[in-house]
Each structure stands twice: as structure tokens, then as C-alpha cells.
Design an enzyme around this catalytic site. Structure first.
Site, short mmCIF file in Angstrom:
data_model
loop_
_atom_site.label_atom_id
_atom_site.label_comp_id
_atom_site.label_asym_id
_atom_site.label_seq_id
_atom_site.Cartn_x
_atom_site.Cartn_y
_atom_site.Cartn_z
N ARG A 131 0.84 -1.22 0.00
CA ARG A 131 0.00 0.00 0.00
C ARG A 131 0.87 1.26 0.00
O ARG A 131 0.48 2.30 -0.52
CB ARG A 131 -0.98 0.00 1.19
CG ARG A 131 -1.82 1.29 1.25
CD ARG A 131 -3.05 1.13 2.13
NE ARG A 131 -2.73 0.73 3.49
CZ ARG A 131 -2.29 1.57 4.43
NH1 ARG A 131 -2.08 2.84 4.17
NH2 ARG A 131 -2.03 1.11 5.65
N TYR A 136 -16.46 14.53 -17.59
CA TYR A 136 -16.94 13.16 -17.40
C TYR A 136 -18.00 13.13 -16.29
O TYR A 136 -17.78 13.71 -15.20
CB TYR A 136 -15.75 12.26 -17.07
CG TYR A 136 -16.12 10.89 -16.60
CD1 TYR A 136 -16.87 10.04 -17.40
CD2 TYR A 136 -15.72 10.43 -15.35
CE1 TYR A 136 -17.22 8.78 -16.97
CE2 TYR A 136 -16.07 9.16 -14.91
CZ TYR A 136 -16.82 8.34 -15.73
OH TYR A 136 -17.17 7.10 -15.30
N ASP A 182 -7.42 16.70 -16.61
CA ASP A 182 -7.68 15.29 -16.90
C ASP A 182 -7.30 15.08 -18.37
O ASP A 182 -8.00 15.54 -19.28
CB ASP A 182 -9.17 14.98 -16.64
CG ASP A 182 -9.52 13.52 -16.88
OD1 ASP A 182 -8.80 12.86 -17.65
OD2 ASP A 182 -10.52 13.06 -16.32
N LYS A 241 -7.99 3.73 -19.68
CA LYS A 241 -8.26 4.05 -21.08
C LYS A 241 -6.97 3.89 -21.91
O LYS A 241 -6.40 2.81 -21.94
CB LYS A 241 -8.87 5.45 -21.16
CG LYS A 241 -10.02 5.68 -20.19
CD LYS A 241 -11.21 4.80 -20.47
CE LYS A 241 -12.28 4.72 -19.42
NZ LYS A 241 -12.29 5.51 -18.23
C1 LIG Z 1 -12.21 11.52 -18.89
C2 LIG Z 1 -12.38 10.54 -17.79
N1 LIG Z 1 -11.83 10.79 -16.59
C3 LIG Z 1 -11.95 9.93 -15.56
C4 LIG Z 1 -12.67 8.76 -15.69
C5 LIG Z 1 -12.78 7.80 -14.52
O1 LIG Z 1 -11.90 6.76 -14.72
P1 LIG Z 1 -12.07 5.28 -14.08
O2 LIG Z 1 -13.29 4.68 -14.69
O3 LIG Z 1 -10.80 4.61 -14.43
O4 LIG Z 1 -12.22 5.47 -12.61
C6 LIG Z 1 -13.25 8.45 -16.92
C7 LIG Z 1 -14.01 7.20 -17.09
O5 LIG Z 1 -14.58 6.95 -18.12
C8 LIG Z 1 -13.11 9.37 -18.01
O6 LIG Z 1 -13.66 9.12 -19.18
#
Ligand SMILES: Cc1ncc(COP(=O)(O)O)c(C=O)c1O
Length: 403
Positions: free
Chosen positions: A65, A118, A190, A215
């Protein structure tokens, strides 16, 4: 189980002699790829070795951890790609966003967030973090060039995506970074959709970058992970502490899988982008398609910015609109043979999603209407298959929904 002193193995029909295993020193092995350190804890020789660890924790491992070689390898690779000073990997993209917010905000603080974000991020901010006393104000896209009217004396940071979901609006990171510097805010980006192959927000002045590693960075739809990369060492260390204290760490195996995927990131993103551009051009000409959102098209409102900020590539994501009718959408989905309906993105295999019923489901009807999330809106994650095969599949599925 006792290991026999010598083993005769049959390999390709030939017998060969294997040396006694007990004479090998596993610690002297030099594998080309990093092994998976699937252990929750590491051992110490004695109290002296433990003390040495506490004096310099970054030179050894104690408890997964806190740190693990596979997570460190992944963090170091993404840190280098994003050109940051510190990085930590997390159990998901959501925990990366949580880590970023907690690095800069505490109870009583306030943050700004781009309105087009998102859906999961806005739920985290609006429902969970508000409950913990961190306020949020959403800034409409048209006001992002001057966020100052939204700033209060409690505002600590601005969260945005390089390319938004699902309309692929592109944010001018350099312009936002200079606004944030002037206003005394931290800029958190992001960068999931763009990836560092297109854009490196830290080099444009952002303070922190996060990814859903789930992703493009891992790229094979078999990992759930996140990463936080900081412009400065103190911010990176604080993010690391938060991951340890909240238990947001990533497992060794997921770290290993993601690090493996990352090795082909550049190749994949080039092919995703080439395919997406060809498909966007094809869809834009199709009579059953009402609108296409792709930054590589001259019709896209930020085409010039995307060209400047995207390293000549426009990414693998696009959205398009067909008839605003659930039956048509269902027929279209069922007709596709190569492109499954899978509510995620960025895998090597193409997939499509439906923002209204998936990522943006939790938004209020008013907010969905304001953003333009309708029944006929389809989001396509373009994979790395042969371009012609993807276009042929889309063609027959669009034919199938003709009246
Ligand atoms: C642009 C974006 N940021 C963050 C996330 C969250 O990621 P996770 O599903 O890996 O927690 C997503 C999920 O689709 C996303 O598309």
C-alpha cells in the site's frame, strides 16, 4: 514439494538437461521485463535493516500500500511521458481525481470545474466532495476564457479535461494556465482523452495531470487504474501521501498490465487517430448522420487549437448524431458486427457508447439538455483495426437504419 536435483525436459521433441535448480540464485536473475511483485509485504533482515528503511523509505519497499516496484515502474513511465516531477498511480481514474482534489483542497475550500466533464467526475464533486465541505462551481464552456467571475476567496483550483467527453471540445491549456497563475489557482487537467502523445499539459503550465489509466495508457480494456502526475515535487509527494493514507493504491498486477500496455502507447494513439480521422470524414458525408464531433474536422469549433495543441494528431474519440429515437439507436447498435456497445473507451478494439444512458445518466435532465446529450448521440471509441473494415461495418449498420 522437493525439487529433483536434475530435470530432463522435452522441448520441441529434443531432450535437454536442466541444471539443478538449487544452484541458481533467483536474486541474480536479470529478466528483460519486470516481474510481478505480487506481494502485500516485504521482508527485513533485522531491526537494523528496518531502521535503514525508515531513514530512507524511497530506497526500499515495506508494504505494497505504501509502494510496490510495479506501481513505481508505471508511475515513473507516465511521469516521464508527461514530463512531471512526481507521480503516483491509483486504483482508478476516479481515485486519481479524488487525490488531485485532496492535494489542493480541504473542507471549507472551493473549486471550479469545466461544466463539460466526465459524468463520474461531476458526481464525485457535486455529491461526495460537497458533502465533505468542498464546494464546486461549474464553469460553462463559453466562459472558460475568463473564469475570474467564478472565483471566490476560497477557490483553490480549476479542474478541466484537455478534450471533453462526449463533444471533444478542446481546452486551451496554456491560456487556462496563465489565468490560473494570475488568479492564484492550481490547474488540474484530466488528460485521459488526449494522452501525452497529443498534449502534455504540464509543459503548458498546468500544475497536475490525471489520467484514467483504464483508457489509452493501458489500452487493452483489461485494467482499471489511474495516475496523478505533478509539476512539482512537493505536490507529487503530497499526492503520494494521500494515496497511502486513503488506501487508493493500485495492485501490482494491474500496475504490471498497465505498464505493459504503455509500451505501445505511441503506436496505438497514431493508429487510433488515423482511423478516427478517416471515420469522421466518412460520417460527415453520410446522409443519416446529422452531426459529427471530431477535432480533426475543419468544421470543429476548436480545430485550429486542436492542431496546435495536439502534436498533429486528434485522438481516437469522436461523437456523432443519428435519429433521436431509441428504436433507431438500438437497431444501429445491433447491426454493428465489429463495434460492440461497451460503455468505456480507448481499447485497441473499437467500441461505441451512449452518453445519455451511460456516462451522463446521473446528470439532471436540465443539465443534459444544456449540454446537448440527446438520445441520438453516439460516442465512438475508434480502435486500431483496419480502417476499411471499420468503415464497411458502419456503412452496413447505417444502411440498416434507413427508412
Ligand atoms: C475523462 C475521464 N476521466 C476519468 C474517468 C474515470 O476513470 P475510471 O473509470 O478509471 O475510474 C473516466 C471514465 O470513463 C473518463 O472518461
Amino acid at each position: 514439494m522437493r525439487i529433483p536435483p536434475t530435470v530432463s525436459l522435452c522441448y520441441n521433441g529434443e531432450k535437454f538437461h536442466q541444471e539443478p535448480l538449487k544452484e541458481r540464485n533467483p536474486m541474480a536473475i536479470k529478466p528483460k521485463t519486470t516481474p510481478i511483485y505480487q506481494t502485500s509485504v516485504f521482508t527485513f533482515e533485522d531491526l537494523n535493516e528496518l531502521e535503514a528503511y525508515f531513514e530512507q523509505p524511497s530506497t526500499a519497499y515495506m508494504y505494497t500500500r505504501f509502494a510496490n516496484p510495479n506501481s513505481d515502474e508505471l508511475a515513473a513511465a507516465v511521469k516521464a511521458l508527461e514530463q512531471g516531477a512526481g507521480a503516483v498511480v491509483t486504483s482508478s481514474g476516479m481515485s486519481a481525481i479524488l487525490t488531485a482534489v485532496l492535494t489542493y483542497c480541504e473542507s471549507g475550500d472551493h473549486l471550479l470545474c469545466a461544466e463539460e466533464i466526465y459524468g463520474g467526475s461531476s458526481v464525485l464533486l457535486s455529491r461526495e466532495l460537497r458533502r465533505l465541505g468542498i464546494g464546486v462551481t461549474y464553469v460553462p464552456l463559453e466562459d472558460m476564457d475568463d473564469v475570474s467571475p467564478y472565483v471566490t476567496e476560497k477557490t483553490k483550483m480549476l479542474l478541466t479535461e484537455t478534450m471533453t467527453n462526449p463533444f471533444l471540445n478542446v481546452q486551451d491549456i496554456q491560456q487556462l494556465a496563465s489565468q490560473c497563475r494570475r488568479l492564484g489557482l492550481k490547474l488540474v487537467v484530466d488528460n485521459t482523452f488526449a494522452t501525452p502523445v497529443l498534449t502534455r499539459p504540464l509543459t503548458l503550465g498546468a500544475d497536475m495531470v490525471i489520467h484514467s489509466v483504464t483508457k489509452y495508457l493501458s489500452g487493452h480494456s483489461d485494467v482499471t487504474a489511474g495516475v496523478v502526475v505533478a509539476q512539482t515535487e512537493p505536490d507529487g509527494s503530497r499526492a503520494q501521501e494521500i494515496v497511502v493514507h486513503y488506501g487508493l493504491n493500485l495492485s501490482p498486477f494491474e500496475s504490471w498490465l498497465a505498464a505493459r500496455g504503455l509500451k505501445t502507447l505511441h503506436l496505438r494513439v497514431k493508429q487510433h487517430s488515423a482511423n478516427a480521422l478517416a471515420i469522421a470524414r466518412y460520417l460527415e458525408r453520410h446522409p443519416r448522420v446529422k452531426k459529427v464531433y471530431y477535432p480533426g474536422l475543419p468544421s470543429h469549433p476548436q480545430h485550429q487549437l486542436a492542431k496546435r495543441q495536439g502534436n498533429g494528431l486528434f485522438g481516437g474519440m469522436l461523437s456523432f448524431v443519428i435519429d433521436d429515437d431509441p428504436d433507431t439507436v438500438n437497431r444501429f447498435m445491433r447491426a454493428l458486427t465489429l463495434i460492440p456497445f461497451a460503455p468505456s473507451l480507448a481499447g485497441v478494439q473499437s467500441s461505441l457508447s451512449h452518453p445519455l444512458k451511460t456516462s451522463h445518466r446521473a446528470l439532471t435532465p436540465e443539465k443534459r439538455k444544456k449540454l446537448g446529450i440527446t438520445m441520438g448521440l453516439i460516442r465512438l471509441s475508434v480502435g486500431i483495426e483496419e480502417t476499411e473494415e471499420l468503415i464497411a461495418d458502419l456503412e452496413q449498420a447505417l444502411d440498416s437504419i434507413a427508412d
